[in-house]
Design a protein around this motif. Structure first.
Motif, PDB file in Angstrom:
ATOM      1  N   ASP A  17     -18.702   9.632  30.853  1.00 32.33           N
ATOM      2  CA  ASP A  17     -17.405   9.870  30.226  1.00 32.33           C
ATOM      3  C   ASP A  17     -16.967   8.738  29.301  1.00 32.33           C
ATOM      4  N   ASN A  18     -17.923   8.207  28.535  1.00 32.99           N
ATOM      5  CA  ASN A  18     -17.629   7.260  27.472  1.00 32.99           C
ATOM      6  C   ASN A  18     -17.932   7.934  26.132  1.00 32.99           C
ATOM      7  N   LEU A  19     -17.819   7.190  25.045  1.00 35.63           N
ATOM      8  CA  LEU A  19     -18.022   7.758  23.705  1.00 35.63           C
ATOM      9  C   LEU A  19     -19.412   7.450  23.159  1.00 35.63           C
ATOM     10  N   ILE A  20     -20.379   7.275  24.043  1.00 38.24           N
ATOM     11  CA  ILE A  20     -21.742   6.907  23.663  1.00 38.24           C
ATOM     12  C   ILE A  20     -22.430   8.100  22.991  1.00 38.24           C
ATOM     13  N   GLY A  21     -22.654   7.991  21.680  1.00 37.21           N
ATOM     14  CA  GLY A  21     -23.222   9.104  20.931  1.00 37.21           C
ATOM     15  C   GLY A  21     -24.714   9.000  20.705  1.00 37.21           C
ATOM     16  N   ASP A  22     -25.277   7.812  20.920  1.00 42.85           N
ATOM     17  CA  ASP A  22     -26.715   7.618  20.706  1.00 42.85           C
ATOM     18  C   ASP A  22     -27.189   6.480  21.593  1.00 42.85           C
TER      19      ASP A  22
END
Length: 318
Positions: free
Chosen positions: A212-217
């Motif tokens: 539930d973080n904003l880690i996109g890659d």
């Protein structure tokens, strides 16, 4: 009222002091009372029992005297929840005067702190604290020098704090379980020491939660310097592509959770799960289309010889 667990629970806004308790009581919960001001002798009635666990929850506390906790010599766990009127700097002073001989756990959750003082635990250098949970705040930036004096810290939970940037310098070396879920991190933190290549900041770490973080890659070297990591949680991150070999640097990885990633997941590269130690894999609710999306059925699990549990619920198959 006392319970079989030697616990007393006190509630009600008409209560503005801490009453006396029977000798058998070891755990006290003050919840929803009117303890707005706790003076130097505010906890006096708790010194006559062998109190091990104290929870203060939603009591409208705005002040705690710096010596209020001093005589709670048996206290092993302090939990302060939903005390949104209590400034963190006020609490820092009173907590800093606590007797730490028996203290093992500190839980500060949903107090709406806007920052965490770097010297929050400056008086805890000789403590035996094993567990710290600080959640439900809004920090944005967090420096781990704050925790550097907690030498025995094994579990650190920092969930729901809106953390965007972290500096891991000073993080306790004996950390085993680290939860950073439900924050705003845009990428996986760097686990190697910057001054010495390939030396881990947390070499004993076994559990890491970045869900539930904003880690996109996630790139191939993202999980370097985690030699003892056994359980990795990456649930519900917006990573639409799982790149090749990103878990290969985790030599003892046992359980990997990738539930509901991607929103939806669109591509799985070759040799993604290259791990001889991986045994349990959760990749459910990712809305991945095995009937049309990009993946190679010959390679996806070809380098996962010890995989024994696989959850692919809510996935599209041909």
């Amino acid at each position: 009222m006392p319970s079989k667990k030697r616990q007393a629970i006190c509630t009600g806004r008409d209560l503005h002091y801490i009453p006396q308790f029977p000798d058998a009581i070891t755990s006290v919960i003050m919840s929803g009372t009117n303890l707005t001001h706790i003076g130097e002798n505010g906890f006096q009635n708790l010194t006559d029992i062998r109190l091990k666990d104290l929870k203060l929850n939603n009591n409208l506390i705005s002040f705690i005297h710096e010596y209020a906790f001093v005589n709670l010599q048996f206290l092993a766990s302090l939990r302060i929840f939903q005390e949104t009127h209590l400034e963190v700097n006020v609490l820092k002073i009173s907590v800093g005067k606590m007797k730490t001989t028996n203290l093992r756990s500190l839980y500060f959750q949903n107090n709406n702190w806007l920052f965490l003082p770097v010297n929050m635990f400056s008086s805890f250098s000789y403590s035996q604290i094993r567990n710290v949970r600080i959640g439900g705040n809004s920090f944005s930036i967090l420096k781990f020098t704050t925790f550097s004096l907690l030498k025995k810290l094994g579990k650190l939970f920092l969930n729901k704090d809106e953390i965007e940037h972290i500096d891991l310098k000073g993080i306790p070396k004996d950390l085993i379980d680290f939860r950073l879920n439900e924050n705003l991190l845009p990428k996986v933190p760097e686990w190697c020491r910057k001054d010495t290549r390939d030396v881990s900041l947390v070499r004993k770490l076994e559990v890491l939660d970045l869900s539930d973080n904003l880690i996109g890659d996630i790139r191939i070297k993202a999980f370097q310097c985690l030699p003892n990591l056994k359980k990795l949680l990456l649930n519900r991150i917006p990573m639409r592509r799982i790149r090749s070999n990103i878990f290969v640097s985790l030599p003892v990885l046992y359980s990997l959770q990738l539930s509901k990633i991607g929103f939806p997941l669109q591509k799985i590269d070759d040799y993604v799960f290259n791990s001889s130690s991986l045994s349990r894999l959760y990749m459910d609710v990712a809305s991945f289309h095995f009937d049309r999306e990009e993946f190679n059925p010959q390679t996806i699990f070809s380098l996962s010889p010890n995989l024994s549990f696989l959850n692919l619920d809510h996935i599209f198959f041909p």
